[in-house]
Design an enzyme around this catalytic site. Structure first.
Site, PDB file in Angstrom:
ATOM      1  N   ARG A 274      14.978  -5.364  -3.147  1.00 17.83           N
ATOM      2  CA  ARG A 274      15.205  -6.305  -2.043  1.00 17.83           C
ATOM      3  C   ARG A 274      15.341  -5.596  -0.694  1.00 17.83           C
ATOM      4  NH1 ARG A 274      19.486 -10.712  -3.250  1.00 17.83           N
ATOM      5  NH2 ARG A 274      18.373 -11.607  -1.497  1.00 17.83           N
ATOM      6  N   CYS A 275      15.370  -4.263  -0.729  1.00 23.18           N
ATOM      7  CA  CYS A 275      15.563  -3.476   0.496  1.00 23.18           C
ATOM      8  C   CYS A 275      14.222  -2.928   0.979  1.00 23.18           C
ATOM      9  CB  CYS A 275      16.528  -2.326   0.197  1.00 23.18           C
ATOM     10  SG  CYS A 275      16.672  -1.124   1.535  1.00 23.18           S
ATOM     11  N   ARG A 276      13.891  -3.188   2.218  1.00 22.67           N
ATOM     12  CA  ARG A 276      12.614  -2.740   2.779  1.00 22.67           C
ATOM     13  C   ARG A 276      12.500  -1.217   2.770  1.00 22.67           C
ATOM     14  NH1 ARG A 276      10.870  -1.338   7.926  1.00 22.67           N
ATOM     15  NH2 ARG A 276      12.847  -1.969   8.835  1.00 22.67           N
TER      16      ARG A 276
END
Length: 113
Positions: A9-11
């Site tokens: 979920r983390c870019r």
């Protein structure tokens, strides 16, 4: 074997994963929100990174602000907080043998490949 402690979920974590994929090297993805590191494993990661536990904490997370910020915490307390709330762990972390980096910016991963 290269390991990446990854949160999809983390870019920045996704960008770090892309760097590893582009490198063509074999690596293992550890989804640390599901496969939470043990206290010993987290201590080893912190040691490899050459940092203090507080430097691995995502201090802008709501849980940090509400439950830990401003309190006097030992290094052991901070490690325990990250184990109880793994989203507090900065990401991505990439380990290659005895070298490790936090992939912020993601390009720093290239230093240990």
């Amino acid at each position: 074997m290269i390991k990446i402690y990854h949160n999809n979920r983390c870019r920045k974590s996704r960008e770090g994963l892309q760097i590893l994929e582009d490198s063509g090297k074999d690596f293992q993805i550890i989804k640390y929100l599901e496969d939470i590191p043990s206290k010993e494993e987290l201590k080893k990661i912190i040691n490899l990174l050459g940092i203090k536990p507080i430097e691995l904490v995502r201090k802008n997370e709501a849980i940090w602000k509400s439950d830990y910020k401003g309190k006097e915490l030992s290094e052991d307390d901070i490690i325990s907080a990250m184990i109880q709330n793994p989203k507090l762990i900065e990401r991505p972390i990439v380990i290659n043998n005895d070298k490790a980096v936090i992939g912020r910016p993601p390009e720093s991963i290239n230093e240990i490949l």
